[in-house]
Design a protein around this motif. Structure first.
Motif, short mmCIF file in Angstrom:
data_model
loop_
_atom_site.label_atom_id
_atom_site.label_comp_id
_atom_site.label_asym_id
_atom_site.label_seq_id
_atom_site.Cartn_x
_atom_site.Cartn_y
_atom_site.Cartn_z
N VAL A 145 -50.90 -58.11 39.37
CA VAL A 145 -51.17 -57.82 40.77
C VAL A 145 -52.11 -56.62 40.84
O VAL A 145 -51.81 -55.56 40.27
N SER A 146 -53.23 -56.79 41.50
CA SER A 146 -54.11 -55.66 41.78
C SER A 146 -54.51 -55.72 43.25
O SER A 146 -54.49 -56.78 43.88
N PHE A 147 -54.86 -54.57 43.78
CA PHE A 147 -55.15 -54.50 45.22
C PHE A 147 -56.15 -53.40 45.49
O PHE A 147 -56.44 -52.55 44.62
N GLU A 148 -56.66 -53.40 46.71
CA GLU A 148 -57.50 -52.31 47.19
C GLU A 148 -57.29 -52.15 48.68
O GLU A 148 -56.85 -53.07 49.38
N ALA A 149 -57.57 -50.95 49.14
CA ALA A 149 -57.50 -50.65 50.57
C ALA A 149 -58.72 -49.81 50.91
O ALA A 149 -58.92 -48.74 50.35
N ASN A 150 -59.54 -50.33 51.80
CA ASN A 150 -60.72 -49.60 52.27
C ASN A 150 -60.28 -48.77 53.47
O ASN A 150 -60.66 -49.05 54.60
N SER A 151 -59.45 -47.79 53.20
CA SER A 151 -58.81 -47.00 54.24
C SER A 151 -58.53 -45.60 53.72
O SER A 151 -58.29 -45.42 52.53
N GLU A 152 -58.55 -44.66 54.63
CA GLU A 152 -58.06 -43.33 54.29
C GLU A 152 -56.55 -43.36 54.28
O GLU A 152 -55.92 -44.19 54.93
N ILE A 153 -55.96 -42.45 53.54
CA ILE A 153 -54.51 -42.29 53.57
C ILE A 153 -54.19 -41.43 54.79
O ILE A 153 -54.63 -40.30 54.90
N SER A 154 -53.43 -42.01 55.72
CA SER A 154 -53.13 -41.32 56.98
C SER A 154 -51.77 -40.64 56.97
O SER A 154 -51.48 -39.82 57.84
N ASP A 155 -50.94 -41.00 55.99
CA ASP A 155 -49.57 -40.49 55.94
C ASP A 155 -49.18 -40.41 54.47
O ASP A 155 -49.50 -41.32 53.70
N PHE A 156 -48.53 -39.32 54.07
CA PHE A 156 -48.21 -39.13 52.66
C PHE A 156 -46.81 -38.53 52.56
O PHE A 156 -46.61 -37.37 52.91
N SER A 157 -45.85 -39.35 52.12
CA SER A 157 -44.46 -38.89 52.15
C SER A 157 -43.75 -39.09 50.82
O SER A 157 -44.08 -39.99 50.05
N HIS A 158 -42.76 -38.24 50.59
CA HIS A 158 -41.85 -38.36 49.47
C HIS A 158 -40.50 -38.75 50.07
O HIS A 158 -39.90 -37.95 50.81
N CYS A 159 -40.03 -39.96 49.79
CA CYS A 159 -38.79 -40.44 50.37
C CYS A 159 -37.64 -40.28 49.37
O CYS A 159 -37.71 -40.77 48.25
N HIS A 160 -36.58 -39.61 49.82
CA HIS A 160 -35.42 -39.31 48.98
C HIS A 160 -34.22 -40.19 49.31
O HIS A 160 -33.12 -39.92 48.84
N ILE B 120 -59.31 -47.24 47.91
CA ILE B 120 -58.11 -47.02 47.09
C ILE B 120 -57.88 -48.28 46.27
O ILE B 120 -57.91 -49.39 46.81
N HIS B 121 -57.68 -48.11 44.97
CA HIS B 121 -57.39 -49.23 44.08
C HIS B 121 -56.03 -49.00 43.43
O HIS B 121 -55.61 -47.87 43.24
N GLY B 122 -55.40 -50.11 43.05
CA GLY B 122 -54.14 -50.00 42.34
C GLY B 122 -53.74 -51.31 41.70
O GLY B 122 -54.37 -52.35 41.91
N HIS B 123 -52.67 -51.24 40.91
CA HIS B 123 -52.18 -52.43 40.21
C HIS B 123 -50.76 -52.19 39.74
O HIS B 123 -50.29 -51.05 39.66
N CYS B 124 -50.10 -53.29 39.41
CA CYS B 124 -48.75 -53.21 38.85
C CYS B 124 -48.85 -52.90 37.35
O CYS B 124 -49.95 -52.90 36.78
N GLU B 125 -47.72 -52.69 36.71
CA GLU B 125 -47.71 -52.35 35.28
C GLU B 125 -48.29 -53.45 34.41
O GLU B 125 -49.04 -53.19 33.49
#
Length: 133
Positions: free
Chosen positions: A11-26, A2-7
């Motif tokens: 800041v950029s990052f990576e995670a060599n991991s599966e997504i184990s939890d996927f939530s929408h927080c209200h 998984i890769h990502g970055h700020c606008e």
């Protein structure tokens, strides 16, 4: 991976991991901090996450006794949340994640405090507060 970055891309990052939890927080904190009806988070293994750049630009905010919000100090993009009760996981802000990595079925939390002007229209599980343990 998984890769990502700020606008601003400092800041950029990576995670060599599966997504184990996927939530929408209200909850009201997520709504205010993300400027949206809800925030979507992907739980990944904390020991598989690392910054590729911009770690010096990271700022942290304790939004409660057990939640630490991590964001870019330059552009304000939300990067992740650390939760004391789950030290082995980090919850990446999906707004900062590139693409659409594979993930489990989503669920909604803190629906009891969702924005009154937002209607949840999917069939995902809903919880008035956090998920039942």
């Amino acid at each position: 991976m998984i890769h990502g970055h700020c606008e601003c891309r400092r800041v950029s990052f990576e995670a060599n991991s599966e997504i184990s939890d996927f939530s929408h927080c209200h909850c009201s904190q997520c709504r205010r901090l993300h400027g949206a009806a809800f925030a979507t988070f992907a739980g990944v293994a904390a020991d598989k996450f690392h910054y590729l750049s911009g770690e010096e630009d990271i700022r942290k905010y304790a939004s409660s006794d057990d939640h630490e919000r991590v964001f870019c100090g330059c552009c304000g993009s939300n990067i992740l949340v650390r939760v004391d009760g789950y030290p082995d996981f980090l919850y990446l802000s999906m707004g900062a994640v590139d693409g659409n990595p594979p993930h489990p079925e989503a669920y909604h939390i803190y629906v009891g405090s969702k924005a009154p002007w937002h209607e949840i229209t999917d069939q995902a599980a809903q919880y008035d507060e956090d998920t039942p343990e």
